[in-house]
Design a protein around this motif. Structure first.
Motif, PDB file in Angstrom:
ATOM      1  N   GLY A  89       0.838  -1.209   0.000  1.00 15.56           N
ATOM      2  CA  GLY A  89       0.000   0.000   0.000  1.00 15.56           C
ATOM      3  C   GLY A  89       0.863   1.245   0.000  1.00 15.56           C
ATOM      4  O   GLY A  89       1.819   1.347   0.769  1.00 15.56           O
ATOM      5  N   ILE A  90       0.525   2.194  -0.857  1.00 12.19           N
ATOM      6  CA  ILE A  90       1.318   3.423  -0.992  1.00 12.19           C
ATOM      7  C   ILE A  90       0.493   4.617  -0.504  1.00 12.19           C
ATOM      8  O   ILE A  90      -0.636   4.786  -0.979  1.00 12.19           O
ATOM      9  N   PRO A  91       0.993   5.404   0.471  1.00  8.96           N
ATOM     10  CA  PRO A  91       2.340   5.338   1.039  1.00  8.96           C
ATOM     11  C   PRO A  91       2.451   4.540   2.338  1.00  8.96           C
ATOM     12  O   PRO A  91       3.557   4.393   2.860  1.00  8.96           O
ATOM     13  N   ARG A  92       1.380   3.974   2.872  1.00  7.29           N
ATOM     14  CA  ARG A  92       1.427   3.465   4.244  1.00  7.29           C
ATOM     15  C   ARG A  92       2.413   2.320   4.447  1.00  7.29           C
ATOM     16  O   ARG A  92       3.048   2.229   5.499  1.00  7.29           O
ATOM     17  N   GLN A  93       2.550   1.446   3.448  1.00 11.31           N
ATOM     18  CA  GLN A  93       3.393   0.263   3.671  1.00 11.31           C
ATOM     19  C   GLN A  93       4.792   0.390   3.069  1.00 11.31           C
ATOM     20  O   GLN A  93       5.457  -0.617   2.799  1.00 11.31           O
ATOM     21  N   HIS A  94       5.208   1.626   2.840  1.00 11.51           N
ATOM     22  CA  HIS A  94       6.523   1.815   2.228  1.00 11.51           C
ATOM     23  C   HIS A  94       7.227   2.965   2.949  1.00 11.51           C
ATOM     24  O   HIS A  94       6.602   3.976   3.263  1.00 11.51           O
ATOM     25  N   VAL A  95       8.514   2.800   3.195  1.00 12.89           N
ATOM     26  CA  VAL A  95       9.302   3.839   3.872  1.00 12.89           C
ATOM     27  C   VAL A  95      10.105   4.559   2.793  1.00 12.89           C
ATOM     28  O   VAL A  95      10.870   3.929   2.070  1.00 12.89           O
ATOM     29  N   SER A  96       9.883   5.857   2.673  1.00  9.41           N
ATOM     30  CA  SER A  96      10.460   6.545   1.513  1.00  9.41           C
ATOM     31  C   SER A  96      11.074   7.897   1.885  1.00  9.41           C
ATOM     32  O   SER A  96      10.425   8.739   2.506  1.00  9.41           O
ATOM     33  N   LEU A  97      12.336   8.049   1.479  1.00  9.01           N
ATOM     34  CA  LEU A  97      12.973   9.370   1.589  1.00  9.01           C
ATOM     35  C   LEU A  97      12.858  10.034   0.218  1.00  9.01           C
ATOM     36  O   LEU A  97      13.497   9.602  -0.742  1.00  9.01           O
ATOM     37  N   THR A  98      12.000  11.043   0.130  1.00  6.46           N
ATOM     38  CA  THR A  98      11.828  11.734  -1.151  1.00  6.46           C
ATOM     39  C   THR A  98      12.885  12.830  -1.258  1.00  6.46           C
ATOM     40  O   THR A  98      13.646  13.058  -0.312  1.00  6.46           O
ATOM     41  N   ALA A  99      12.906  13.507  -2.401  1.00  9.37           N
ATOM     42  CA  ALA A  99      13.839  14.624  -2.558  1.00  9.37           C
ATOM     43  C   ALA A  99      13.629  15.666  -1.454  1.00  9.37           C
ATOM     44  O   ALA A  99      14.545  16.412  -1.108  1.00  9.37           O
ATOM     45  N   PHE A 100      12.431  15.681  -0.872  1.00  3.06           N
ATOM     46  CA  PHE A 100      12.068  16.757   0.054  1.00  3.06           C
ATOM     47  C   PHE A 100      12.014  16.294   1.509  1.00  3.06           C
ATOM     48  O   PHE A 100      11.557  17.039   2.378  1.00  3.06           O
ATOM     49  N   GLY A 101      12.426  15.073   1.770  1.00  4.47           N
ATOM     50  CA  GLY A 101      12.416  14.571   3.148  1.00  4.47           C
ATOM     51  C   GLY A 101      11.620  13.275   3.251  1.00  4.47           C
ATOM     52  O   GLY A 101      11.062  12.780   2.264  1.00  4.47           O
ATOM     53  N   TRP A 102      11.560  12.739   4.485  1.00  5.07           N
ATOM     54  CA  TRP A 102      10.849  11.462   4.694  1.00  5.07           C
ATOM     55  C   TRP A 102       9.360  11.664   4.522  1.00  5.07           C
ATOM     56  O   TRP A 102       8.784  12.644   5.017  1.00  5.07           O
ATOM     57  N   GLN A 103       8.763  10.721   3.841  1.00  2.00           N
ATOM     58  CA  GLN A 103       7.317  10.752   3.574  1.00  2.00           C
ATOM     59  C   GLN A 103       6.558  10.181   4.771  1.00  2.00           C
ATOM     60  O   GLN A 103       6.867   9.078   5.230  1.00  2.00           O
ATOM     61  N   HIS A 104       5.595  10.935   5.291  1.00  2.00           N
ATOM     62  CA  HIS A 104       4.716  10.370   6.318  1.00  2.00           C
ATOM     63  C   HIS A 104       3.953   9.196   5.726  1.00  2.00           C
ATOM     64  O   HIS A 104       3.528   9.237   4.568  1.00  2.00           O
ATOM     65  N   ARG A 105       3.722   8.178   6.548  1.00  2.00           N
ATOM     66  CA  ARG A 105       3.039   6.975   6.036  1.00  2.00           C
ATOM     67  C   ARG A 105       1.532   7.127   6.192  1.00  2.00           C
ATOM     68  O   ARG A 105       0.885   6.458   6.992  1.00  2.00           O
ATOM     69  N   PHE A 106       0.986   8.022   5.402  1.00  2.00           N
ATOM     70  CA  PHE A 106      -0.458   8.264   5.404  1.00  2.00           C
ATOM     71  C   PHE A 106      -1.178   7.020   4.866  1.00  2.00           C
ATOM     72  O   PHE A 106      -0.561   6.178   4.201  1.00  2.00           O
ATOM     73  N   PRO A 107      -2.506   6.925   5.120  1.00  2.00           N
ATOM     74  CA  PRO A 107      -3.245   5.757   4.604  1.00  2.00           C
ATOM     75  C   PRO A 107      -3.048   5.596   3.101  1.00  2.00           C
ATOM     76  O   PRO A 107      -2.925   6.578   2.365  1.00  2.00           O
ATOM     77  N   GLU A 108      -3.042   4.333   2.672  1.00  2.00           N
ATOM     78  CA  GLU A 108      -2.778   4.103   1.249  1.00  2.00           C
ATOM     79  C   GLU A 108      -4.012   4.437   0.402  1.00  2.00           C
ATOM     80  O   GLU A 108      -5.143   4.228   0.839  1.00  2.00           O
ATOM     81  N   SER A 109      -3.738   4.949  -0.789  1.00  2.00           N
ATOM     82  CA  SER A 109      -4.823   5.148  -1.749  1.00  2.00           C
ATOM     83  C   SER A 109      -4.574   4.311  -3.000  1.00  2.00           C
ATOM     84  O   SER A 109      -5.482   4.028  -3.762  1.00  2.00           O
ATOM     85  N   GLN A 110      -3.320   3.915  -3.229  1.00  2.01           N
ATOM     86  CA  GLN A 110      -2.973   3.029  -4.347  1.00  2.01           C
ATOM     87  C   GLN A 110      -1.991   2.000  -3.810  1.00  2.01           C
ATOM     88  O   GLN A 110      -1.602   2.076  -2.643  1.00  2.01           O
TER      89      GLN A 110
END
Ligand SMILES: Cc1cc2nc3c(=O)[nH]c(=O)nc-3n(C[C@H](O)[C@H](O)[C@H](O)COP(=O)(O)OP(=O)(O)OC[C@H]3O[C@@H](n4cnc5c(N)ncnc54)[C@H](O)[C@@H]3O)c2cc1C
Length: 480
Positions: A89-110
């Motif tokens: 589930g994206i973003p909830r089940q993935h840990v991601s450092l974007t160009a702009f910082g760590w992504q909060h793991r909000f509920p997945e929509s895709q």
């Protein structure tokens, strides 16, 4: 002569990868016989093969691509999951450092469907080739097309084993030979018009290794992505760790020109440790490697504007990477391949005169590839020494304006759920970039981030407990 509306005639598909087999599936609903030709001998189980070198690297299939495949082959993604593919589930089940910082793991929509590409290649092919109207000719290379500038009438084939050549007449030839497609040259040989080409090449190199998932991680530990920051003037270096079938982690490291990952096994973890955060290196440091490092450089964004050829010949269409191939970091190739097969299906249903039918398919495929093309190329031109040959005004006149907006959206998305959901829609190709202009997104952009800046990988308390048990106390200490 009319385009096929009933079950008669013969269609030939050149290339038996994703675009090719999906095309065969839709053609078999309209043509009495479909022949699929591939220069590879296709393996009887999920295994890498020569003609699909990219299968050794991370192959994320976005949910939009899964839906496009299911539309052609109902239940196909369920079959993939049953065979071990992961649903992330994206973003909830993935840990991601974007160009702009760590992504909060909000509920997945895709979501992302994550498995080894050989498994996907094998299962889809096996399902499609079970149709008795479809014949596979493996170990046969397409070396040209027959006909003239007005109408293509078949394919010229050469046996890989003994070099013998033959002609295969067809009412429709579908080129899905991917980046290797020679159709531009073959069309020139037939006297058909010139084909314009755009190339945006950041020189990205891929290096991939697979590992056994360590016992402490279990089978639901999240995947991790570390993205480059395109604003720092440095070559872009990325890393991605994804859980896949067979209790494996696949780790792909990549770097644009000047920042390429090394080929050696010994330097792999070291390169991972040099990314903007060393988490991938720390996660795999003690994991058991299952393969050596495999590299690939066939990664440039390349688009051929077949739809602009005046007097396009009847009897010929192209789908998938043969029309447009993208920097794989964005994971858009398989979505575009599946959607272009969907275009073929809708146009077959409409029918019409053969020349008009083929032109409509090429226009439809051009529309499918346009969004991923714009997304990938507008990002890649930000990296140093990106080689660009393009007349696309989005990459020239309006590039700065588009980038400023993209940066605002990207920065806000890491810490604002409405903007994050819109970005997920766009990056998974589930909605067009127009959704970023919807009223709720505009208001959210105006009001700015609602959540704090994260100072490290946002693992859940339960994941941190696993990290602690594994002795990775430093990572476990981060409270995302
Ligand atoms: C390193 C890398 C990583 C990627 N990662 C992702 C990802 O994460 N997500 C994603 O969605 N996409 C990814 N892609 C893109 C994806 O692999 C393709 O978009 C997808 O395979 C669809 O391509 P296709 O079927 O058009 O062509 P291809 O998959 O390239 O297949 C072409 C087929 O044609 C055959 N062939 C070639 N020439 C001939 C000939 N002359 N005669 C007969 N047969 C021939 C080949 O053997 C092969 O079977 C990646 C690509 C690369 C290079």
């Amino acid at each position: 002569m009319t385009a096929p509306r009933t079950s008669s005639g013969h269609a030939v598909v050149l290339g038996a990868s994703l675009a090719g087999v999906l095309a065969a599936a839709v053609l078999a609903r309209r043509y009495a016989a479909v022949t699929v030709v591939d220069r590879d001998e296709l393996p009887p189980e999920p295994q890498p093969r020569t003609g699909l070198p990219q299968a050794r690297h991370v192959h994320q299939l976005w949910s939009s691509g899964g839906r496009a495949i299911d539309q052609i082959l109902p239940g196909m993604t369920a079959q993939l999951f049953a065979a071990g593919a992961k649903c992330i589930g994206i973003p909830r089940q993935h840990v991601s450092l974007t160009a702009f910082g760590w992504q909060h793991r909000f509920p997945e929509s895709q979501h992302m469907i994550s498995c080894g590409r050989p498994l996907l290649d094998f299962l889809v092919r096996q399902r499609v080739l079970a149709d008795e109207r479809i014949t596979l000719r493996a170990g046969v290379q397409a070396v040209g097309v027959t006909g003239d500038a007005r109408r293509v009438t078949g394919a010229l084939l050469r046996s890989v084993a003994d070099g013998s050549t033959s002609e295969l007449p067809a009412d429709l030839v579908v080129d899905t030979t991917g980046r290797a497609s020679a159709m531009r040259r073959w069309l020139a040989e037939l006297g058909a018009g010139e084909v314009t080409e755009d190339v945006v090449d950041s020189g990205i190199t891929y290096a991939t290794r697979t590992f056994r998932v360590p016992d402490w991680a279990g089978d639901d530990f999240p995947g991790v992505s570390i993205h480059a920051d395109h604003r720092d003037g440095q070559p872009g270096r990325n890393g991605q760790l994804l859980p896949i079938d067979g209790n494996r982690w696949i780790v792909t490291l990549s770097g644009t020109r000047g920042g390429e990952p090394p080929a050696g096994d010994d330097e792999f973890v070291q390169f991972a440790g040099s990314l903007r955060h060393p988490i991938i290196a720390e996660l795999v440091a003690a994991a058991e490697p299952l393969t050596s490092v495999q590299r690939s450089r066939s990664t440039a964004n390349r688009r051929l504007y077949y739809e602009l050829v005046p007097d396009w010949p009847a009897g010929l269409v192209l789908l998938g990477d043969a029309v447009a191939a993208f920097n794989p970091v964005y994971g858009h190739g398989m979505v575009a391949a599946a959607r272009s097969a969907g275009v073929l299906e809708s146009e077959l249903r409409l029918g019409g005169a053969p020349a008009e039918f083929a032109r409509r398919v090429m226009r439809g495929v051009a529309a499918v590839v346009d969004e991923p093309w714009a997304l990938a190329t507008s990002q890649d031109i930000c990296f140093p020494n990106c080689r660009t040959v393009s007349r696309d005004p989005r990459l020239t006149r309006f590039a700065g304006m588009r980038q400023n907006f993209a940066d605002l959206v990207g920065a806000t998305a890491t810490r604002q759920p409405v903007v994050s959901a819109a970005v997920v829609e766009v990056t998974t190709l589930s909605s067009s970039a127009d959704c970023l202009g919807s009223p709720d997104v505009v208001v959210a952009l105006r009001d700015g981030p609602t959540h704090p800046v994260l100072d490290g990988p946002p693992f859940t308390p339960e994941e941190r407990a696993r990290l602690r048990r594994s002795g990775r106390a430093k990572l476990a200490a981060v409270t995302g």
